[in-house]
Design a protein around this motif. Sequence first.
Motif, short mmCIF file in Angstrom:
data_model
loop_
_atom_site.label_atom_id
_atom_site.label_comp_id
_atom_site.label_asym_id
_atom_site.label_seq_id
_atom_site.Cartn_x
_atom_site.Cartn_y
_atom_site.Cartn_z
N THR A 22 55.54 41.71 58.95
CA THR A 22 55.96 40.88 57.81
C THR A 22 57.16 41.49 57.10
O THR A 22 58.07 40.77 56.68
N SER A 23 57.17 42.83 56.97
CA SER A 23 58.29 43.45 56.25
C SER A 23 59.59 43.28 57.02
O SER A 23 60.65 43.09 56.42
N LEU A 24 59.54 43.36 58.33
CA LEU A 24 60.77 43.21 59.10
C LEU A 24 61.28 41.77 59.02
O LEU A 24 62.47 41.52 59.17
N ARG A 25 60.37 40.82 58.81
CA ARG A 25 60.81 39.42 58.68
C ARG A 25 61.30 39.13 57.27
O ARG A 25 62.39 38.62 57.08
N ASN A 26 60.45 39.45 56.27
CA ASN A 26 60.73 39.00 54.91
C ASN A 26 60.93 40.14 53.92
O ASN A 26 61.06 39.89 52.73
N GLY A 27 60.88 41.37 54.40
CA GLY A 27 60.94 42.49 53.46
C GLY A 27 62.26 42.55 52.73
O GLY A 27 63.25 41.93 53.13
N GLU A 28 62.24 43.30 51.65
CA GLU A 28 63.45 43.52 50.86
C GLU A 28 64.47 44.24 51.74
O GLU A 28 64.11 45.11 52.52
N ARG A 29 65.76 43.85 51.62
CA ARG A 29 66.81 44.54 52.40
C ARG A 29 66.92 45.98 51.94
O ARG A 29 66.93 46.26 50.74
N ALA A 30 66.99 46.90 52.90
CA ALA A 30 67.02 48.32 52.55
C ALA A 30 68.42 48.72 52.10
O ALA A 30 69.39 48.43 52.79
N PRO A 31 68.52 49.38 50.95
CA PRO A 31 69.82 49.94 50.57
C PRO A 31 70.12 51.16 51.45
O PRO A 31 69.27 51.59 52.23
N ALA A 32 71.34 51.70 51.32
CA ALA A 32 71.71 52.84 52.17
C ALA A 32 70.80 54.04 51.89
O ALA A 32 70.43 54.77 52.81
N ASP A 33 70.42 54.22 50.63
CA ASP A 33 69.72 55.45 50.26
C ASP A 33 68.52 55.12 49.38
O ASP A 33 68.52 55.38 48.17
N PRO A 34 67.46 54.51 49.96
CA PRO A 34 66.36 54.02 49.13
C PRO A 34 65.54 55.12 48.48
O PRO A 34 64.90 54.88 47.46
N TRP A 35 65.50 56.32 49.06
CA TRP A 35 64.57 57.35 48.55
C TRP A 35 65.28 58.44 47.75
O TRP A 35 64.67 59.44 47.43
N ASP A 36 66.55 58.28 47.44
CA ASP A 36 67.33 59.37 46.86
C ASP A 36 67.28 60.56 47.82
O ASP A 36 66.83 61.66 47.46
N GLY A 37 67.73 60.32 49.05
CA GLY A 37 67.58 61.30 50.12
C GLY A 37 68.54 62.47 50.02
O GLY A 37 69.43 62.49 49.15
N ARG A 38 68.34 63.44 50.89
CA ARG A 38 69.10 64.68 50.80
C ARG A 38 70.02 64.87 51.99
O ARG A 38 70.91 65.71 51.97
N THR A 39 69.76 64.13 53.08
CA THR A 39 70.45 64.43 54.34
C THR A 39 71.35 63.27 54.75
O THR A 39 71.28 62.18 54.18
N LEU A 40 72.16 63.50 55.79
CA LEU A 40 73.29 62.62 56.09
C LEU A 40 72.92 61.20 56.48
O LEU A 40 73.72 60.29 56.32
N GLU A 41 71.70 61.01 57.05
CA GLU A 41 71.39 59.65 57.50
C GLU A 41 71.40 58.65 56.34
O GLU A 41 71.58 57.46 56.53
N TRP A 42 71.23 59.14 55.11
CA TRP A 42 71.21 58.23 53.96
C TRP A 42 72.60 57.99 53.38
O TRP A 42 72.76 57.25 52.42
N ALA A 43 73.61 58.64 53.99
CA ALA A 43 74.98 58.44 53.50
C ALA A 43 75.61 57.19 54.08
O ALA A 43 76.68 56.77 53.66
N ILE A 44 74.97 56.59 55.09
CA ILE A 44 75.55 55.44 55.77
C ILE A 44 74.66 54.22 55.55
O ILE A 44 73.50 54.37 55.16
N PRO A 45 75.19 53.00 55.80
CA PRO A 45 74.40 51.80 55.51
C PRO A 45 73.11 51.74 56.35
O PRO A 45 72.99 52.41 57.36
N SER A 46 72.17 50.90 55.88
CA SER A 46 70.94 50.64 56.64
C SER A 46 70.98 49.22 57.16
O SER A 46 71.21 48.32 56.36
#
Lengths: 624, 162
Positions: free
Chosen positions: A494-518
């Motif tokens: 259900t989340s993949l169908r109707n879930g909220e669109r993920a921002p680039a950095d949803p968790w206030d992350g620390r590492t590089l994967e969160w520096a780019i779009p999701s």
Amino acid sequence: MATTTLERSFWQALPKPRARTGFWSWVTTVDHKRIGILYFWTALAFFLIGGVEALLIRLQLARPEQDLVAPDLFNQLFTMHATTMIFLAIMPLTAAFFNYFIPLLVGARDVAFPKLNALSYWMFLAGGIFLNSSWVLGGPSDAGWFGYPNYSLSEFNPGLGVDFWIIGLLLAGIGTLVSGFNFIVTILNMRAPGMSLMRMPMFAWATLVTSFLIVFSFPVITVALLLLLFDRVFGTVFFDVFSGADLTLYHHLFWVFGHPEVYIIVLPAMGIVSEVLPVFSRKPLFGYSVMVFSTMLIGFVGFGVWSHHLFTVGMGPVVNTIFSLATMIIAVPTGIKMFNWIGTLFGGRLRFTAAMLYSLGFLALFLIGGLTGVMLSAAPSNTQIHHTYFVVGHFHYVMIGGALFSLMSALHYWGPKMFGRMLDERLGKVAFWTLFVGFNLTFFPMNILGVMGMPRRIYTYSAGMGWDGLNATSTLGALIMAVSILITLYNLVTSLRNGERAPADPWDGRTLEWAIPSPAPEYNFARLPNVSSRDELWVRKHPQLAEGAAVAASAESDGPAEPIAMPGGSYMPLLVSLGLFIAGYGLLYSMPVFVGGIVLSLLGLIGWGFEGDNMRIIQPGGEQ
Amino acid sequence: MDIDRYERLWIMLSAAVLLSLFLALVYSVYALDIRLVDDAGQVDPATAAQTPPFDEPGVYQEGPGRYRVVMVARAWSFQPAEVRVPAGSDVTFQVTSLDVIHGFRVPYTTINQMLIPGQVSEFRFRFAEPGEHYLFCHEYCGVGHHTMQGRIVVETAATGAR
């Protein structure tokens, strides 16, 4: 593009995939992110198959003297449950996260060998389908996931089940081995500027050490399986005791692979937890360098403990004592990690998201798994509980409490990056608590049952043994676990169908994967990052919080924004594994088919070598 | 090297735990006499059934309070399937397998041994209290694995074999 005109004219006639969307774009992809997603869904499917097998086993054992399934089916079920869960579910699920996130974490645009990466996936799929096809082709192996001869030889085990098991594992093993090499080279050679080894995220370290374990241990199981296959197919006598063979040879070969395999599964799990805990504690990982060295130590000592699986074979007190000690020593780096994780949490601003809950669950449950492991490691106490349900309880605390809980954590933590949608937090938390309760109900009673003497791998048991209540509890727990998995699946779909669109950095992350779009764009980084800190993104977001030398971090020093050349797809990895897949059936049913499969595979390899790289030039969009 | 006081304490504590585990290991082997089983010889599984002592499995008295149990395992039975010894006797088991790998496990005792065809397994146990023990094959050996059981009956010394 310095090819001669002659080569061009011939090899460019080879068809090259052009599709960017739809079925063929996925089948021919060499993009590490798409391969990671393929790994994820395939492994999830095998996980469900293995789960249904587990439920059938538990239902059969729910009450004494039941005959819900036939005895030989029961034996096939526990053999396939273990094989499926280890080789086709847990390992490929970790591979899904290796694939998607290692290039992102080390700041690369792809893995070192993208086509080889595709081959890894297709070999895994080929092995998985081959193994499971035995359900409809005369029944799978009933020789256990270890396949000890001489029970697994044709004399005691006629039929093709064991052959399917051997060839399936060999096929999947090629994929795993190739993956091991690929990630060693990727991590050592493809890191972004400034990303020194000691600045790598812990998950990258865990992957590096795991890849070395794969490269050193998978050849051993390959040899053991080939010897077994030769005995069965060509009539050799490597494991024929009636010709004077020593069966313990196989035991040692199997466990020289089998014990490092445990760390192949658990080290990435530790890596995931080491990523999740700092983010949701708003603190750097405590004791980073000690964590790195304890990871290496676990990997290294992990090769010197295999005989603790054989304490009751009769190796003698000296050998048993040495392997006892070596095994206890593993508890030291593991304990260090445990304290460092607690140190990471200590004084942090904790956020109890679903991902965090699963990681905390890991800490609690893996601790029990580790402690029961220390109990098993002492040879004298081992003789009280070896080959009883205590062992079953112990390794499920490691495999589920350790590996599965961390993978669930990774799904909730990294899922938004992979799929571009947020997973439902409320459902995630409900699923966590259900799994936590169900898991403990299922497996804690097994520890007690083991001490009471219930042997492993028995089809049923008598009513008078005093084992009834605990077994019924265990089955109840298994059903609760199934509910939790269904909730997670529902959440995922259900989340993949109707879930909220993920921002680039949803968790206030620390590492590089969160520096780019999701989800991550095909080229990952529009500008290759210039790294100056372990928590690169954190330092960029909060330069005022950075310590000492890390202050220099800034986006200005990143690589130039210029057109990016990315490898296009290829049919060849699919062709190579399809050939080997067909050859596998040929070996069992018909020699011409075997030869045909091998030829197809060789043609694929030749095409692979000469088709060129099918490069595409991409102009990054307006990101960053 | 300067080590923080607490860190040194932790290091010493961890070392002490490891050391005590090691001492417990040594203590249990030598003081509690929990034997770690050693290699006890080879026998050709094809002819083991005709080779002494395995040609005549059974319970043999070797002296006052000392017994030897010669046993063969095959799919899916132990022979003899029932062993009777008086309480307080020291029993030495001498076991081999005639076909595939089996196991030999008596719950609530320290007896836990794999039976590998071609290899003789020898281990001993002192049955102090009268009572009944189950004997399980714990190494998976095929369809009848769960039926492969035996019994060890420890009789009160008065009604015993003497």
